[in-house]
Design a protein around this motif. Structure first.
Motif, PDB file in Angstrom:
ATOM      1  N   PHE B 112       0.832  -1.198   0.000  1.00  0.00           N
ATOM      2  CA  PHE B 112       0.000   0.000   0.000  1.00  0.00           C
ATOM      3  C   PHE B 112       0.873   1.258   0.000  1.00  0.00           C
ATOM      4  CE2 PHE B 112      -3.222   2.916   1.761  1.00  0.00           C
ATOM      5  CZ  PHE B 112      -4.196   2.671   0.822  1.00  0.00           C
ATOM      6  N   GLY B 113       1.858   1.273   0.891  1.00  0.00           N
ATOM      7  CA  GLY B 113       2.749   2.427   0.954  1.00  0.00           C
ATOM      8  C   GLY B 113       3.480   2.636  -0.358  1.00  0.00           C
ATOM      9  N   LEU B 114       3.875   1.536  -0.978  1.00  0.00           N
ATOM     10  CA  LEU B 114       4.576   1.600  -2.252  1.00  0.00           C
ATOM     11  C   LEU B 114       3.700   2.238  -3.325  1.00  0.00           C
ATOM     12  CD1 LEU B 114       7.056   0.528  -3.946  1.00  0.00           C
ATOM     13  CD2 LEU B 114       5.572  -1.363  -4.538  1.00  0.00           C
ATOM     14  N   THR B 115       2.456   1.776  -3.404  1.00  0.00           N
ATOM     15  CA  THR B 115       1.555   2.304  -4.428  1.00  0.00           C
ATOM     16  C   THR B 115       1.311   3.795  -4.211  1.00  0.00           C
ATOM     17  OG1 THR B 115       0.509   0.152  -4.373  1.00  0.00           O
ATOM     18  CG2 THR B 115      -0.627   1.885  -5.583  1.00  0.00           C
ATOM     19  N   VAL B 116       0.979   4.156  -2.982  1.00  0.00           N
ATOM     20  CA  VAL B 116       0.715   5.572  -2.699  1.00  0.00           C
ATOM     21  C   VAL B 116       1.968   6.409  -2.958  1.00  0.00           C
ATOM     22  CG1 VAL B 116       0.126   7.221  -0.888  1.00  0.00           C
ATOM     23  CG2 VAL B 116      -1.088   5.057  -1.030  1.00  0.00           C
ATOM     24  N   GLY B 117       3.117   5.908  -2.487  1.00  0.00           N
ATOM     25  CA  GLY B 117       4.373   6.646  -2.667  1.00  0.00           C
ATOM     26  C   GLY B 117       4.734   6.805  -4.134  1.00  0.00           C
ATOM     27  N   LEU B 118       4.532   5.745  -4.910  1.00  0.00           N
ATOM     28  CA  LEU B 118       4.846   5.810  -6.342  1.00  0.00           C
ATOM     29  C   LEU B 118       3.963   6.847  -7.026  1.00  0.00           C
ATOM     30  CD1 LEU B 118       5.377   2.213  -7.763  1.00  0.00           C
ATOM     31  CD2 LEU B 118       6.989   4.083  -7.714  1.00  0.00           C
ATOM     32  N   ILE B 119       2.667   6.814  -6.721  1.00  0.00           N
ATOM     33  CA  ILE B 119       1.739   7.765  -7.351  1.00  0.00           C
ATOM     34  C   ILE B 119       2.156   9.184  -6.995  1.00  0.00           C
ATOM     35  CG2 ILE B 119      -0.632   8.619  -7.296  1.00  0.00           C
ATOM     36  CD1 ILE B 119      -1.521   5.691  -6.976  1.00  0.00           C
ATOM     37  N   SER B 120       2.424   9.395  -5.704  1.00  0.00           N
ATOM     38  CA  SER B 120       2.779  10.729  -5.238  1.00  0.00           C
ATOM     39  C   SER B 120       4.075  11.207  -5.880  1.00  0.00           C
ATOM     40  CB  SER B 120       2.920  10.679  -3.719  1.00  0.00           C
ATOM     41  OG  SER B 120       2.995  11.956  -3.193  1.00  0.00           O
ATOM     42  N   GLY B 121       5.087  10.331  -5.903  1.00  0.00           N
ATOM     43  CA  GLY B 121       6.379  10.718  -6.452  1.00  0.00           C
ATOM     44  C   GLY B 121       6.353  10.859  -7.956  1.00  0.00           C
ATOM     45  N   PHE B 122       5.596  10.005  -8.624  1.00  0.00           N
ATOM     46  CA  PHE B 122       5.595  10.034 -10.086  1.00  0.00           C
ATOM     47  C   PHE B 122       4.880  11.269 -10.614  1.00  0.00           C
ATOM     48  CE2 PHE B 122       3.556   9.095 -14.152  1.00  0.00           C
ATOM     49  CZ  PHE B 122       4.672   8.813 -14.913  1.00  0.00           C
ATOM     50  N   PHE B 123       3.711  11.564 -10.055  1.00  0.00           N
ATOM     51  CA  PHE B 123       2.955  12.695 -10.581  1.00  0.00           C
ATOM     52  C   PHE B 123       3.451  14.022 -10.031  1.00  0.00           C
ATOM     53  CE2 PHE B 123      -0.011   9.211 -11.406  1.00  0.00           C
ATOM     54  CZ  PHE B 123      -0.244   9.440 -12.753  1.00  0.00           C
ATOM     55  N   GLY B 124       3.938  14.019  -8.777  1.00  0.00           N
ATOM     56  CA  GLY B 124       4.409  15.270  -8.202  1.00  0.00           C
ATOM     57  C   GLY B 124       3.294  16.302  -8.158  1.00  0.00           C
ATOM     58  N   GLY B 125       3.672  17.577  -8.122  1.00  0.00           N
ATOM     59  CA  GLY B 125       2.706  18.670  -8.220  1.00  0.00           C
ATOM     60  C   GLY B 125       1.590  18.578  -7.199  1.00  0.00           C
ATOM     61  N   TRP B 126       0.355  18.870  -7.631  1.00  0.00           N
ATOM     62  CA  TRP B 126      -0.744  18.939  -6.664  1.00  0.00           C
ATOM     63  C   TRP B 126      -1.133  17.564  -6.153  1.00  0.00           C
ATOM     64  CZ3 TRP B 126      -5.307  16.441  -7.489  1.00  0.00           C
ATOM     65  CH2 TRP B 126      -5.609  16.081  -8.808  1.00  0.00           C
ATOM     66  N   VAL B 127      -0.962  16.521  -6.977  1.00  0.00           N
ATOM     67  CA  VAL B 127      -1.270  15.161  -6.522  1.00  0.00           C
ATOM     68  C   VAL B 127      -0.405  14.845  -5.303  1.00  0.00           C
ATOM     69  CG1 VAL B 127      -1.211  12.721  -7.129  1.00  0.00           C
ATOM     70  CG2 VAL B 127      -1.816  14.409  -8.867  1.00  0.00           C
ATOM     71  N   ASP B 128       0.881  15.128  -5.448  1.00  0.00           N
ATOM     72  CA  ASP B 128       1.836  14.895  -4.370  1.00  0.00           C
ATOM     73  C   ASP B 128       1.465  15.723  -3.145  1.00  0.00           C
ATOM     74  OD1 ASP B 128       4.308  14.167  -3.086  1.00  0.00           O
ATOM     75  OD2 ASP B 128       5.064  16.133  -3.657  1.00  0.00           O
ATOM     76  N   ASN B 129       1.103  16.970  -3.413  1.00  0.00           N
ATOM     77  CA  ASN B 129       0.756  17.883  -2.326  1.00  0.00           C
ATOM     78  C   ASN B 129      -0.406  17.366  -1.496  1.00  0.00           C
ATOM     79  OD1 ASN B 129       1.516  20.188  -1.102  1.00  0.00           O
ATOM     80  ND2 ASN B 129       1.167  21.501  -2.869  1.00  0.00           N
ATOM     81  N   VAL B 130      -1.473  16.945  -2.190  1.00  0.00           N
ATOM     82  CA  VAL B 130      -2.665  16.443  -1.495  1.00  0.00           C
ATOM     83  C   VAL B 130      -2.317  15.184  -0.697  1.00  0.00           C
ATOM     84  CG1 VAL B 130      -4.921  15.378  -1.827  1.00  0.00           C
ATOM     85  CG2 VAL B 130      -4.306  17.424  -3.137  1.00  0.00           C
ATOM     86  N   ILE B 131      -1.628  14.236  -1.360  1.00  0.00           N
ATOM     87  CA  ILE B 131      -1.311  12.973  -0.678  1.00  0.00           C
ATOM     88  C   ILE B 131      -0.426  13.219   0.537  1.00  0.00           C
ATOM     89  CG2 ILE B 131      -0.091  10.778  -0.912  1.00  0.00           C
ATOM     90  CD1 ILE B 131      -1.072  10.607  -3.751  1.00  0.00           C
ATOM     91  N   MET B 132       0.551  14.107   0.383  1.00  0.00           N
ATOM     92  CA  MET B 132       1.451  14.350   1.500  1.00  0.00           C
ATOM     93  C   MET B 132       0.753  15.044   2.667  1.00  0.00           C
ATOM     94  SD  MET B 132       4.279  13.014   1.383  1.00  0.00           S
ATOM     95  CE  MET B 132       3.817  11.639   0.383  1.00  0.00           C
ATOM     96  N   ARG B 133      -0.175  15.936   2.368  1.00  0.00           N
ATOM     97  CA  ARG B 133      -0.903  16.585   3.476  1.00  0.00           C
ATOM     98  C   ARG B 133      -1.725  15.544   4.229  1.00  0.00           C
ATOM     99  NH1 ARG B 133       1.945  19.840   1.544  1.00  0.00           N
ATOM    100  NH2 ARG B 133       3.240  18.532   2.868  1.00  0.00           N
ATOM    101  N   ILE B 134      -2.339  14.613   3.481  1.00  0.00           N
ATOM    102  CA  ILE B 134      -3.123  13.559   4.141  1.00  0.00           C
ATOM    103  C   ILE B 134      -2.209  12.710   5.028  1.00  0.00           C
ATOM    104  CG2 ILE B 134      -4.481  11.465   3.768  1.00  0.00           C
ATOM    105  CD1 ILE B 134      -5.560  12.789   1.208  1.00  0.00           C
ATOM    106  N   ILE B 135      -1.034  12.349   4.483  1.00  0.00           N
ATOM    107  CA  ILE B 135      -0.126  11.510   5.264  1.00  0.00           C
ATOM    108  C   ILE B 135       0.402  12.268   6.484  1.00  0.00           C
ATOM    109  CG2 ILE B 135       2.164  10.420   5.220  1.00  0.00           C
ATOM    110  CD1 ILE B 135       1.527   9.289   2.549  1.00  0.00           C
ATOM    111  N   ASP B 136       0.685  13.556   6.304  1.00  0.00           N
ATOM    112  CA  ASP B 136       1.103  14.367   7.450  1.00  0.00           C
ATOM    113  C   ASP B 136       0.073  14.271   8.562  1.00  0.00           C
ATOM    114  OD1 ASP B 136       3.380  15.220   6.322  1.00  0.00           O
ATOM    115  OD2 ASP B 136       2.630  17.172   5.670  1.00  0.00           O
ATOM    116  N   PHE B 137      -1.200  14.382   8.150  1.00  0.00           N
ATOM    117  CA  PHE B 137      -2.280  14.332   9.132  1.00  0.00           C
ATOM    118  C   PHE B 137      -2.318  12.965   9.810  1.00  0.00           C
ATOM    119  CE2 PHE B 137      -6.693  13.031   9.926  1.00  0.00           C
ATOM    120  CZ  PHE B 137      -6.976  13.895  10.968  1.00  0.00           C
ATOM    121  N   LEU B 138      -2.253  11.898   8.980  1.00  0.00           N
ATOM    122  CA  LEU B 138      -2.338  10.546   9.545  1.00  0.00           C
ATOM    123  C   LEU B 138      -1.173  10.260  10.485  1.00  0.00           C
ATOM    124  CD1 LEU B 138      -3.444   8.547   6.387  1.00  0.00           C
ATOM    125  CD2 LEU B 138      -4.803   9.068   8.408  1.00  0.00           C
TER     126      LEU B 138
END
Ligand SMILES: Nc1ncnc2c1ncn2[C@@H]1O[C@H](COP(=O)(O)OP(=O)(O)O)[C@@H](O)[C@H]1O
Ligand SMILES: [Mg+2]
Lengths: 312, 301
Positions: B112-138
């Motif tokens: 799961f972490g791999l999939t989320v991390g890959l998506i976040s790292g590959f797309f970067g930009g706002w996708v990364d921003n949204v995912i990272m804010r969610i993870i920060d919260f979690l």
């Protein structure tokens, strides 16, 4: 009709800052560039490092978002197409990358690297695929037995040939070559350049050839555009640019080509001094008060220069 | 055209380009501690996983009040517990359960972490921003408290639901790690080349980018395996893990909450405690070797 017609292309990168990561400024990497490529010709895009050459190439092929302007390929505007429409033109435009090391995936063998485009666009049996790849690898001058090797087992020049083979696999019409030889040894540079000219004839390719070195592309380009800070300062046939440079910046670039002939070395040095002096005194006639280039103005049917309206 | 010759070529190149698994094996062979650890761990696991062949689980769980708290003897190698159940049998089944849980959590959270991390790292930009804010919260949530609350409110939880709950809180760090590597990787031209060659994004993520991050993932998973086994044991020890009817190393160690048992009936909890210590050390030594194998500069071999 021209194959590629770039009209007033602009690529700006937002600089984000502050607490909300809001856009505070723009990097105008490419700021109003226009040129045309006729089928079969080689167009040289030249300028110092950081002037926006790579960004121009990447915008044409779709790796960078276009901020403004048009990229007409066979009359169709690529800049406004969505990813799905673009896919139809993907086969026709390919890119050769500057760094032969990072542009090949080190985890894949040569067969898988070169077959990648085939697998995306054609359904071939493994047998057909293998023979297509072997033919191509032979065509680019590598040993067909090397298809199971990995990129790190090749030299820089060989890697660049692998990159070229990969780009040729789909029979593209236009190849954007982003400084394809600048990372190679001088002795290998000429080899690769000659080879690229060879395949240009065989495959009927049109090249957009990017380089920071006027010396390198002197012999292979039909026409040349000189770029400076995201804009064109001069455009013309290779002869126009080399024999009759008009813009101060072009003159500077030409005077910077290393001179091999010792007899002319002194002459060149004098010329360099002259140009540097001119750069200080005549700066204002080439750049407006914001230090920006003027728009290109034709001075002959093939030659245009960015000088102030009304002459120098 | 795969002729004999082609097969030979492929074999030749295999020798020149050892796979990551081969490199790991070479590294372990050159590190005595890692080699001993591997042998010991394999022996432990093989015994534990084959134990159902010679242990009757139903018999093991049967309460027998005539034999409570018996000291080690030839009949009960490690004595019996408060219900007269054989400790040695529970130790084997417990090792199996604990390792299965630790491994499953590592794999599920890793995937799961791999999939989320890959998506976040590959797309970067706002996708990364949204995912990272969610993870920060979690990440600021008190994980342990949430797991405990879940365990308490989920009625009759099993190994399966326990694994899911633990996995749900174990993937953040992995996603971050993959993402930060991915962000650097996406700038490389082989990714750009794949894009211009018409390869779809998901294929680039999993078949171009991931292989270049795989050694990182394997190292991280090996090292976190020990931690996850420890976490299961810890939760069970505190009484928020598996019910006593499902033996694990944690349920045995949990006997050590009573001072009388700690002092006078150490055969119940001490073997389990030692076993988990040995297992975690073994995994850690192997993990260190795997880590060195992933970095050519650190290799011993
Ligand atoms: N993704 C990006 N984000 C922000 N600035 C960029 C980006 N890519 C390029 N630039 C900037 O655009 C300018 C032109 O870069 P580039 O096209 O790579 O130049 P060249 O290829 O001519 O050396 C540089 O100043 C560079 O810093
Ligand atoms: Mg560049």
């Amino acid at each position: 009709m021209s194959l590629l017609n770039v009209k007033d292309l602009k690529v700006h990168f937002p600089i984000r800052g502050g607490f909300f990561r809001s856009v505070v400024d723009q990097v105008r990497a490419v700021d109003g560039v226009s040129f045309e490529l006729e089928p079969g010709e080689t167009y040289g895009l030249v300028g110092e490092s950081g002037c926006g050459k790579t960004t121009t190439g990447r915008a044409i092929i779709g790796l960078n978002k276009v901020t403004g302007g048009e990229v007409l390929f066979n009359g169709e505007n690529l800049a406004t197409m969505n990813a799905h429409e673009r896919k139809k033109h993907m086969r026709d435009i390919q890119m050769i990358f500057q760094d032969p090391y990072s542009s090949l995936n080190g985890r894949k063998n040569v067969l898988n690297i070169i077959a990648e485009p085939l697998r995306n666009f054609e359904r071939l049996s493994p047998k057909e695929e293998l023979s297509r790849v072997q033919n191509m690898i032979e065509r680019v001058g590598l040993n067909p037995e090397s298809i199971y090797k990995y990129p790190h087992q090749f030299s820089g020049g060989q890697r660049q040939r692998i990159g070229i083979a990969r780009a040729l696999m789909l029979n593209p019409k236009l190849i954007i070559a982003d400084e394809p030889v600048s990372a190679l040894d001088v002795s290998v540079q000429a080899q690769v350049l000659n080879f690229m000219q060879e395949i240009q004839k065989d495959f009927g390719l049109t090249y957009l050839f990017i380089s920071h070195d006027l010396g390198v592309i002197k012999h292979i380009c039909d026409r040349i555009g000189i770029m400076y800070k995201g804009r064109f300062v001069e455009e013309g046939t290779a002869e126009d640019v080399y024999m009759d440079p008009q813009h101060l910046y072009t003159k500077r670039l030409i005077s910077a080509i290393p001179e091999m002939d010792p007899a002319k070395k002194f002459e060149k040095m004098e010329m360099r001094k002259e140009i540097n002096a001119a750069y200080r005194t005549e700066y204002d006639s080439y750049f407006d008060k914001d230090g920006r280039m003027f728009d290109l103005k034709p001075i002959s049917p093939t030659h245009s220069v960015a000088i102030q309206q009304g002459g120098m | 055209m795969v002729t004999i010759d082609d097969k030979k070529l492929i074999a030749d190149e295999k020798v020149n380009n050892p796979s990551f698994a081969k490199t790991i094996w070479r590294e372990i062979k050159h590190d005595k501690m890692a080699l001993i650890s591997l042998v010991l761990l394999l022996a432990l696991l093989i015994t534990a996983y084959s134990s159902p062949l010679f242990i009757d689980q139903e018999q093991l769980q049967r309460v027998n009040f005539l034999e409570t708290w018996e000291a080690p003897s030839s009949e009960h190698l490690l004595g019996t517990d408060d219900g007269g159940r054989d400790v040695f049998g529970q130790l084997l089944i417990g090792t199996r359960n604990s390792f299965t849980i630790g491994l499953s959590v590592t794999l599920i959270a890793g995937l799961f972490g791999l999939t989320v991390g890959l998506i976040s790292g590959f797309f970067g930009g706002w996708v990364d921003n949204v995912i990272m804010r969610i993870i920060d919260f979690l990440m600021v949530l008190p994980n342990l408290m949430f797991i405990i609350v879940f365990v308490v409110i989920v009625p009759n939880y099993s190994i399966f639901s326990f694994v899911l709950i633990m996995s749900a809180f174990a993937w953040f760090g992995k996603a971050r790690l993959i993402r930060s590597k991915g962000l650097a990787e996406r700038e490389l031209d082989y990714i750009n080349a794949s894009k211009t060659l018409g390869t779809p994004n998901w294929k680039i993520m999993f078949f171009e980018m991931f292989p270049n991050l795989s050694s990182l993932v394997i190292v991280n998973m090996t090292l976190s395996l020990a931690g996850n086994i420890g976490l299961e044991t810890g939760l069970t020890f505190l009484g928020f893990g598996l019910p006593a009817s499902t033996p694990s190393l944690g349920t045995l160690i949990a006997f050590a909450t009573n001072p009388d048992i700690v002092q006078n009936k150490s055969w119940v909890w001490l073997p389990a405690a030692l076993l988990i210590l040995v297992m975690m050390l073994c995994i850690n030594y192997i993990g260190q070797a795997v880590k060195r194998a992933s970095d050519a500069r650190q290799r011993l071999a």
